[in-house]
Motif scaffolding. Structure first.
Motif, PDB file in Angstrom:
ATOM      1  N   VAL A 295     -22.511  99.906  16.183  1.00  0.00           N
ATOM      2  CA  VAL A 295     -22.918 101.259  16.542  1.00  0.00           C
ATOM      3  C   VAL A 295     -24.059 101.130  17.537  1.00  0.00           C
ATOM      4  CG1 VAL A 295     -23.843 103.449  15.708  1.00  0.00           C
ATOM      5  CG2 VAL A 295     -22.231 102.164  14.289  1.00  0.00           C
ATOM      6  N   LYS A 296     -23.848 101.694  18.733  1.00  0.00           N
ATOM      7  CA  LYS A 296     -24.851 101.613  19.806  1.00  0.00           C
ATOM      8  C   LYS A 296     -25.295 100.165  20.053  1.00  0.00           C
ATOM      9  CE  LYS A 296     -25.556 106.114  20.505  1.00  0.00           C
ATOM     10  NZ  LYS A 296     -25.421 106.828  21.703  1.00  0.00           N
ATOM     11  N   GLY A 297     -24.352  99.232  19.963  1.00  0.00           N
ATOM     12  CA  GLY A 297     -24.624  97.834  20.266  1.00  0.00           C
ATOM     13  C   GLY A 297     -25.197  97.029  19.127  1.00  0.00           C
ATOM     14  N   LYS A 298     -25.465  97.640  17.989  1.00  0.00           N
ATOM     15  CA  LYS A 298     -26.046  96.919  16.856  1.00  0.00           C
ATOM     16  C   LYS A 298     -24.939  96.570  15.857  1.00  0.00           C
ATOM     17  CE  LYS A 298     -29.387  97.119  13.189  1.00  0.00           C
ATOM     18  NZ  LYS A 298     -29.923  97.928  12.148  1.00  0.00           N
ATOM     19  N   PRO A 299     -24.643  95.264  15.674  1.00  0.00           N
ATOM     20  CA  PRO A 299     -23.582  94.871  14.751  1.00  0.00           C
ATOM     21  C   PRO A 299     -24.052  94.862  13.296  1.00  0.00           C
ATOM     22  CG  PRO A 299     -24.448  92.943  15.861  1.00  0.00           C
ATOM     23  CD  PRO A 299     -25.162  94.134  16.434  1.00  0.00           C
ATOM     24  N   THR A 300     -23.142  95.243  12.403  1.00  0.00           N
ATOM     25  CA  THR A 300     -23.387  95.203  10.968  1.00  0.00           C
ATOM     26  C   THR A 300     -22.143  94.662  10.287  1.00  0.00           C
ATOM     27  OG1 THR A 300     -24.787  97.172  11.100  1.00  0.00           O
ATOM     28  CG2 THR A 300     -23.954  96.591   8.928  1.00  0.00           C
ATOM     29  N   SER A 301     -22.308  93.658   9.450  1.00  0.00           N
ATOM     30  CA  SER A 301     -21.170  93.106   8.725  1.00  0.00           C
ATOM     31  C   SER A 301     -20.753  94.063   7.614  1.00  0.00           C
ATOM     32  CB  SER A 301     -21.520  91.747   8.124  1.00  0.00           C
ATOM     33  OG  SER A 301     -20.425  91.277   7.357  1.00  0.00           O
ATOM     34  N   LEU A 302     -19.460  94.363   7.565  1.00  0.00           N
ATOM     35  CA  LEU A 302     -18.896  95.190   6.503  1.00  0.00           C
ATOM     36  C   LEU A 302     -18.142  94.347   5.479  1.00  0.00           C
ATOM     37  CD1 LEU A 302     -17.410  98.124   8.615  1.00  0.00           C
ATOM     38  CD2 LEU A 302     -19.556  98.095   7.351  1.00  0.00           C
ATOM     39  N   PHE A 303     -18.001  93.063   5.774  1.00  0.00           N
ATOM     40  CA  PHE A 303     -17.176  92.198   4.940  1.00  0.00           C
ATOM     41  C   PHE A 303     -17.601  92.195   3.468  1.00  0.00           C
ATOM     42  CE2 PHE A 303     -15.405  88.432   3.083  1.00  0.00           C
ATOM     43  CZ  PHE A 303     -14.121  88.414   3.598  1.00  0.00           C
ATOM     44  N   PRO A 304     -18.887  91.979   3.157  1.00  0.00           N
ATOM     45  CA  PRO A 304     -19.273  91.945   1.737  1.00  0.00           C
ATOM     46  C   PRO A 304     -18.976  93.253   0.998  1.00  0.00           C
ATOM     47  CG  PRO A 304     -21.073  91.142   3.110  1.00  0.00           C
ATOM     48  CD  PRO A 304     -20.027  91.717   4.025  1.00  0.00           C
ATOM     49  N   GLU A 305     -19.179  94.368   1.678  1.00  0.00           N
ATOM     50  CA  GLU A 305     -18.951  95.678   1.066  1.00  0.00           C
ATOM     51  C   GLU A 305     -17.461  95.944   0.836  1.00  0.00           C
ATOM     52  OE1 GLU A 305     -19.631 100.361   2.241  1.00  0.00           O
ATOM     53  OE2 GLU A 305     -20.795  98.834   3.264  1.00  0.00           O
TER      54      GLU A 305
ATOM     55  N   PHE B 240     -14.706  93.523   1.234  1.00  0.00           N
ATOM     56  CA  PHE B 240     -13.911  92.430   0.660  1.00  0.00           C
ATOM     57  C   PHE B 240     -14.723  91.507  -0.241  1.00  0.00           C
ATOM     58  CE2 PHE B 240     -11.951  93.360   4.855  1.00  0.00           C
ATOM     59  CZ  PHE B 240     -10.723  93.799   4.390  1.00  0.00           C
ATOM     60  N   GLY B 241     -15.922  91.881  -0.603  1.00  0.00           N
ATOM     61  CA  GLY B 241     -16.822  91.008  -1.341  1.00  0.00           C
ATOM     62  C   GLY B 241     -16.279  90.454  -2.648  1.00  0.00           C
ATOM     63  N   ASP B 242     -15.369  91.164  -3.288  1.00  0.00           N
ATOM     64  CA  ASP B 242     -14.843  90.702  -4.561  1.00  0.00           C
ATOM     65  C   ASP B 242     -13.611  89.794  -4.411  1.00  0.00           C
ATOM     66  OD1 ASP B 242     -13.275  92.770  -3.638  1.00  0.00           O
ATOM     67  OD2 ASP B 242     -12.907  93.628  -5.608  1.00  0.00           O
ATOM     68  N   LEU B 243     -13.164  89.558  -3.187  1.00  0.00           N
ATOM     69  CA  LEU B 243     -12.010  88.684  -2.961  1.00  0.00           C
ATOM     70  C   LEU B 243     -12.460  87.235  -2.811  1.00  0.00           C
ATOM     71  CD1 LEU B 243      -9.921  90.638  -0.299  1.00  0.00           C
ATOM     72  CD2 LEU B 243      -9.485  90.470  -2.735  1.00  0.00           C
ATOM     73  N   PRO B 244     -11.711  86.306  -3.360  1.00  0.00           N
ATOM     74  CA  PRO B 244     -12.027  84.898  -3.097  1.00  0.00           C
ATOM     75  C   PRO B 244     -11.682  84.585  -1.639  1.00  0.00           C
ATOM     76  CG  PRO B 244     -10.023  85.086  -4.409  1.00  0.00           C
ATOM     77  CD  PRO B 244     -10.564  86.480  -4.238  1.00  0.00           C
ATOM     78  N   THR B 245     -12.668  84.215  -0.865  1.00  0.00           N
ATOM     79  CA  THR B 245     -12.472  83.964   0.559  1.00  0.00           C
ATOM     80  C   THR B 245     -12.872  82.533   0.896  1.00  0.00           C
ATOM     81  OG1 THR B 245     -12.960  86.275   1.020  1.00  0.00           O
ATOM     82  CG2 THR B 245     -13.069  84.760   2.877  1.00  0.00           C
ATOM     83  N   PRO B 246     -12.002  81.795   1.575  1.00  0.00           N
ATOM     84  CA  PRO B 246     -12.359  80.429   1.939  1.00  0.00           C
ATOM     85  C   PRO B 246     -13.470  80.409   2.974  1.00  0.00           C
ATOM     86  CG  PRO B 246     -10.286  81.072   2.968  1.00  0.00           C
ATOM     87  CD  PRO B 246     -10.701  82.197   2.055  1.00  0.00           C
ATOM     88  N   ASN B 247     -14.345  79.425   2.883  1.00  0.00           N
ATOM     89  CA  ASN B 247     -15.372  79.235   3.912  1.00  0.00           C
ATOM     90  C   ASN B 247     -14.714  78.599   5.123  1.00  0.00           C
ATOM     91  OD1 ASN B 247     -17.443  80.226   2.298  1.00  0.00           O
ATOM     92  ND2 ASN B 247     -17.811  78.218   1.396  1.00  0.00           N
ATOM     93  N   ILE B 248     -14.987  79.175   6.293  1.00  0.00           N
ATOM     94  CA  ILE B 248     -14.410  78.578   7.507  1.00  0.00           C
ATOM     95  C   ILE B 248     -15.520  78.138   8.418  1.00  0.00           C
ATOM     96  CG2 ILE B 248     -12.272  79.859   7.367  1.00  0.00           C
ATOM     97  CD1 ILE B 248     -13.401  81.619   9.636  1.00  0.00           C
TER      98      ILE B 248
END
Length: 87
Positions: A67-77, A79-87
Motif C-alpha cells: 500500500v503506497k509502496g510499503k510492503p506488508t507480509s500477509l502470509f502468517p495471518e 496461512f500461518g497454521d499450515l505446515p510450510t517448508p522453509n525455502i
C-alpha cells in the motif's frame, strides 16, 4: 529444483513490481490503492495417460500486500497454521 526455480521467479516478479512502482509511483497510486502478490508451487498429482491421479495441490509460500509502496507480509495471518517448508 522446483524450489530453486520458484525463488528465481519470485525475485524477478518482486524486482519488476518494485521497479515499476518506484519509477511510476504517483501514476500507480493514483489509480490503485493496493497490490497483493501470492506465490507458491503447484503440485500436479498425475493426470497423464494411464494414471489415475488426483486433485492438484497448491503450496503457498509467499503472500504480501503493498500500500503506497510499503510492503506488508500477509502470509502468517492467512496461512500461518499450515505446515510450510522453509525455502
Amino acid at each position: 529444483m522446483t524450489t530453486n526455480l520458484y525463488k528465481i521467479i519470485q525475485e524477478l516478479v518482486l524486482e519488476q513490481v518494485n521497479g515499476y512502482v518506484s519509477k511510476n509511483g504517483e501514476k500507480v497510486w493514483s489509480r490503485i490503492s493496493e497490490i497483493t502478490l501470492l506465490g507458491g508451487i503447484t503440485i500436479n498429482k498425475g493426470h497423464g495417460s494411464g494414471t489415475e491421479g488426483g486433485d492438484d495441490f497448491f503450496q503457498p509460500l509467499f503472500m504480501e500486500t503493498m500500500v503506497k509502496g510499503k510492503p506488508t507480509s500477509l502470509f502468517p495471518e492467512v496461512f500461518g497454521d499450515l505446515p510450510t517448508p522453509n525455502i
